[in-house]
Write a protein that holds these residues in place. Sequence first.
Motif, PDB file in Angstrom:
ATOM      1  N   SER A 275      75.991  45.328  23.048  1.00 52.54           N
ATOM      2  CA  SER A 275      74.631  46.038  22.746  1.00 52.54           C
ATOM      3  C   SER A 275      74.367  45.605  21.200  1.00 52.54           C
ATOM      4  O   SER A 275      73.210  45.487  20.905  1.00 52.54           O
ATOM      5  CB  SER A 275      74.730  47.184  23.375  1.00 52.54           C
ATOM      6  OG  SER A 275      73.535  48.036  22.901  1.00 52.54           O
ATOM      7  N   LEU A 276      75.208  46.063  20.357  1.00 45.80           N
ATOM      8  CA  LEU A 276      74.825  45.817  18.895  1.00 45.80           C
ATOM      9  C   LEU A 276      74.730  44.458  18.609  1.00 45.80           C
ATOM     10  O   LEU A 276      73.932  44.043  17.919  1.00 45.80           O
ATOM     11  CB  LEU A 276      76.268  46.618  18.161  1.00 45.80           C
ATOM     12  CG  LEU A 276      76.048  46.050  16.636  1.00 45.80           C
ATOM     13  CD1 LEU A 276      74.962  46.918  16.056  1.00 45.80           C
ATOM     14  CD2 LEU A 276      77.346  46.794  15.960  1.00 45.80           C
ATOM     15  N   SER A 277      75.604  43.601  19.126  1.00 42.77           N
ATOM     16  CA  SER A 277      75.437  41.988  18.858  1.00 42.77           C
ATOM     17  C   SER A 277      74.064  41.594  19.419  1.00 42.77           C
ATOM     18  O   SER A 277      73.144  40.992  18.865  1.00 42.77           O
ATOM     19  CB  SER A 277      76.365  41.182  19.735  1.00 42.77           C
ATOM     20  OG  SER A 277      76.226  39.802  19.819  1.00 42.77           O
ATOM     21  N   ASP A 278      73.276  42.222  20.548  1.00 42.80           N
ATOM     22  CA  ASP A 278      72.033  41.920  21.250  1.00 42.80           C
ATOM     23  C   ASP A 278      71.107  42.312  20.210  1.00 42.80           C
ATOM     24  O   ASP A 278      69.982  41.548  19.961  1.00 42.80           O
ATOM     25  CB  ASP A 278      71.982  42.427  22.607  1.00 42.80           C
ATOM     26  CG  ASP A 278      70.606  41.892  23.052  1.00 42.80           C
ATOM     27  OD1 ASP A 278      70.403  40.758  23.288  1.00 42.80           O
ATOM     28  OD2 ASP A 278      69.859  42.950  23.574  1.00 42.80           O
ATOM     29  N   LYS A 279      71.284  43.501  19.616  1.00 44.73           N
ATOM     30  CA  LYS A 279      70.146  43.977  18.703  1.00 44.73           C
ATOM     31  C   LYS A 279      70.289  43.127  17.431  1.00 44.73           C
ATOM     32  O   LYS A 279      69.037  43.015  16.851  1.00 44.73           O
ATOM     33  CB  LYS A 279      70.725  45.531  18.447  1.00 44.73           C
ATOM     34  CG  LYS A 279      70.005  46.415  19.698  1.00 44.73           C
ATOM     35  CD  LYS A 279      70.628  47.791  19.464  1.00 44.73           C
ATOM     36  CE  LYS A 279      70.400  48.508  20.877  1.00 44.73           C
ATOM     37  NZ  LYS A 279      70.812  50.039  20.916  1.00 44.73           N
ATOM     38  N   VAL A 280      71.473  42.661  16.792  1.00 42.20           N
ATOM     39  CA  VAL A 280      71.505  42.232  15.544  1.00 42.20           C
ATOM     40  C   VAL A 280      70.733  40.618  16.151  1.00 42.20           C
ATOM     41  O   VAL A 280      70.104  40.172  15.214  1.00 42.20           O
ATOM     42  CB  VAL A 280      73.023  42.006  15.279  1.00 42.20           C
ATOM     43  CG1 VAL A 280      72.893  40.710  14.241  1.00 42.20           C
ATOM     44  CG2 VAL A 280      73.506  43.152  14.690  1.00 42.20           C
ATOM     45  N   GLU A 281      70.952  40.093  17.131  1.00 41.82           N
ATOM     46  CA  GLU A 281      70.454  39.068  17.419  1.00 41.82           C
ATOM     47  C   GLU A 281      68.805  38.841  17.564  1.00 41.82           C
ATOM     48  O   GLU A 281      68.316  38.263  17.162  1.00 41.82           O
ATOM     49  CB  GLU A 281      70.810  38.343  18.745  1.00 41.82           C
ATOM     50  CG  GLU A 281      72.300  38.070  18.976  1.00 41.82           C
ATOM     51  CD  GLU A 281      72.608  36.501  18.522  1.00 41.82           C
ATOM     52  OE1 GLU A 281      71.851  35.938  17.763  1.00 41.82           O
ATOM     53  OE2 GLU A 281      73.759  35.912  18.727  1.00 41.82           O
ATOM     54  N   THR A 282      68.541  39.942  18.013  1.00 42.07           N
ATOM     55  CA  THR A 282      66.979  40.282  18.207  1.00 42.07           C
ATOM     56  C   THR A 282      66.248  40.604  16.829  1.00 42.07           C
ATOM     57  O   THR A 282      65.404  39.825  16.539  1.00 42.07           O
ATOM     58  CB  THR A 282      66.570  41.600  19.317  1.00 42.07           C
ATOM     59  OG1 THR A 282      67.188  41.219  20.318  1.00 42.07           O
ATOM     60  CG2 THR A 282      65.390  41.752  19.222  1.00 42.07           C
ATOM     61  N   ALA A 283      67.118  40.918  16.103  1.00 44.38           N
ATOM     62  CA  ALA A 283      66.538  41.526  14.713  1.00 44.38           C
ATOM     63  C   ALA A 283      66.327  40.007  13.701  1.00 44.38           C
ATOM     64  O   ALA A 283      65.569  40.095  12.946  1.00 44.38           O
ATOM     65  CB  ALA A 283      67.445  42.343  14.062  1.00 44.38           C
ATOM     66  N   LEU A 284      67.244  39.301  13.986  1.00 43.89           N
ATOM     67  CA  LEU A 284      67.448  37.859  13.257  1.00 43.89           C
ATOM     68  C   LEU A 284      66.596  36.740  13.819  1.00 43.89           C
ATOM     69  O   LEU A 284      66.366  35.696  13.147  1.00 43.89           O
ATOM     70  CB  LEU A 284      68.968  37.819  12.984  1.00 43.89           C
ATOM     71  CG  LEU A 284      69.609  38.597  11.957  1.00 43.89           C
ATOM     72  CD1 LEU A 284      71.318  38.282  12.125  1.00 43.89           C
ATOM     73  CD2 LEU A 284      69.108  38.632  10.728  1.00 43.89           C
ATOM     74  N   GLY A 285      66.347  36.975  15.047  1.00 39.88           N
ATOM     75  CA  GLY A 285      65.570  35.863  15.874  1.00 39.88           C
ATOM     76  C   GLY A 285      64.415  35.320  15.219  1.00 39.88           C
ATOM     77  O   GLY A 285      64.370  34.100  14.449  1.00 39.88           O
ATOM     78  N   PRO A 286      63.530  36.227  14.618  1.00 33.15           N
ATOM     79  CA  PRO A 286      62.323  35.920  13.929  1.00 33.15           C
ATOM     80  C   PRO A 286      62.328  35.144  12.638  1.00 33.15           C
ATOM     81  O   PRO A 286      61.533  34.406  11.957  1.00 33.15           O
ATOM     82  CB  PRO A 286      61.563  37.066  13.515  1.00 33.15           C
ATOM     83  CG  PRO A 286      62.016  38.154  14.716  1.00 33.15           C
ATOM     84  CD  PRO A 286      63.504  37.781  15.034  1.00 33.15           C
TER      85      PRO A 286
END
Length: 181
Positions: A98-109
């Motif tokens: 879950s933490l990884s997914d949130k980091v990925e989402t934040a850095l995607g843009p």
Amino acid sequence: MTGIRCFVAVDLPEEMREEIGRLEEGIATAGLRLVRPELVHITIKFLGDVPEGGVGRVKEALATVKAAPFAARLTGMGAFPGRSVRVVWLGLEGDFTSLSDKVETALGPLGYPREERGFIPHVTIGRVGRPNARISRELLAKIGSRSALDLGSFTVDRFYLKKSTLTPGGPIYEDLAAFPL
């Protein structure tokens, strides 16, 4: 293009790193490069070379990650990819995906693509430079007797943006920012 080699990580408690050092002594094998215990960490996302002007934007994006502290456990030992060992790892339990997914989402843009294979929570403790059958057999035997090990639990209450400087003596890590959960 040059930049600052960066990754997002969770650190382990010092006492676990000491135990990892003892474990590494038991699996030492010719051809296996062990990670120095003081450098062992949980990589959430490897960013590669971030342009110097982009580090601030990465910090801002990571500051938007909202997650609660969570309980984690360091348990089990294994190898990637399998019969031909390239990486020796310790397993993790906890809300790392879950933490990884949130980091990925934040850095995607910012243009950082999601990990294609998905996130596999683990701690790398060794790498094989040139895999071969002999090294793999030795390591798999040593790993097999430790596959059910349990190094205990800890609380994940922050993650870090880290700088990695590669040197002939091994990497040097520096915390660029800490992000509390």
